[in-house]
Design a protein around this motif. Structure first.
Motif, PDB file in Angstrom:
ATOM      1  N   THR A   8       0.871  -1.172   0.000  1.00  0.00           N
ATOM      2  CA  THR A   8       0.000   0.000   0.000  1.00  0.00           C
ATOM      3  C   THR A   8       0.904   1.218   0.000  1.00  0.00           C
ATOM      4  N   LYS A  79      -2.733  -0.294  -3.842  1.00  0.00           N
ATOM      5  CA  LYS A  79      -3.529  -0.756  -2.701  1.00  0.00           C
ATOM      6  C   LYS A  79      -3.648  -2.268  -2.802  1.00  0.00           C
ATOM      7  N   HIS A  84      -4.020   0.648  -8.089  1.00  0.00           N
ATOM      8  CA  HIS A  84      -5.354   1.200  -7.833  1.00  0.00           C
ATOM      9  C   HIS A  84      -5.661   2.328  -8.816  1.00  0.00           C
TER      10      HIS A  84
END
Length: 143
Positions: A8, A79, A84
């Motif tokens: 992330t 993500k 993402h």
């Protein structure tokens, strides 16, 4: 060399070779409380060599500043170990508090606290003009 992927976070890709430390300093990435990896002179099929910055956290970035330093950068938001979103940088139409007017008679030079505001005048030549006095700024940031 093996640099782990980002689970992330943010990956700044396609940075012109040699500009990663400038971006690191301007974005104040040293103040973050997470891992930041800088990869310099990585092979690039498109540019020959490139730099990459990996940030192990999703943070707010100044896209105008990034685009002004290098409009070819790609910002990838990661993500759950998957891409993402992706944002391609470009020269910003307006810059606020990124560069300073060099005109000693400009109101930004004589009055404290006034925002440094520039508008893009010629994208091919990377020319910006001060919104207060019309003074030309050409080129990048000297740090």
């Amino acid at each position: 060399m093996n640099i782990d992927g980002v689970t992330t976070g943010i990956v700044l890709d396609h940075i012109a070779a040699g500009k990663s430390m400038l971006i690191y300093n301007l974005l104040r990435l040293d103040k973050l409380d997470c891992s930041v990896a800088i990869i310099q002179n990585a092979k690039s099929g498109k540019y020959g060599k490139k730099d990459i910055i990996k940030i192990d956290q999703i943070i707010d970035l100044d896209f105008d500043l990034i685009g002004f330093v290098d409009p070819h950068i790609t910002v990838n938001i990661i993500k759950n170990s998957s891409l993402h979103s992706k944002k391609h940088m470009k020269l910003p139409e307006q810059l606020m508090n990124v560069i300073e007017c060099r005109n000693p008679r400009c109101i930004t030079s004589t009055e404290r606290g006034i925002e440094q505001r520039f508008r893009l005048d010629d994208p091919k030549k990377r020319i910006y003009r001060c919104e207060y006095c019309d003074t030309v700024h050409q080129g990048g940031i000297k740090f």
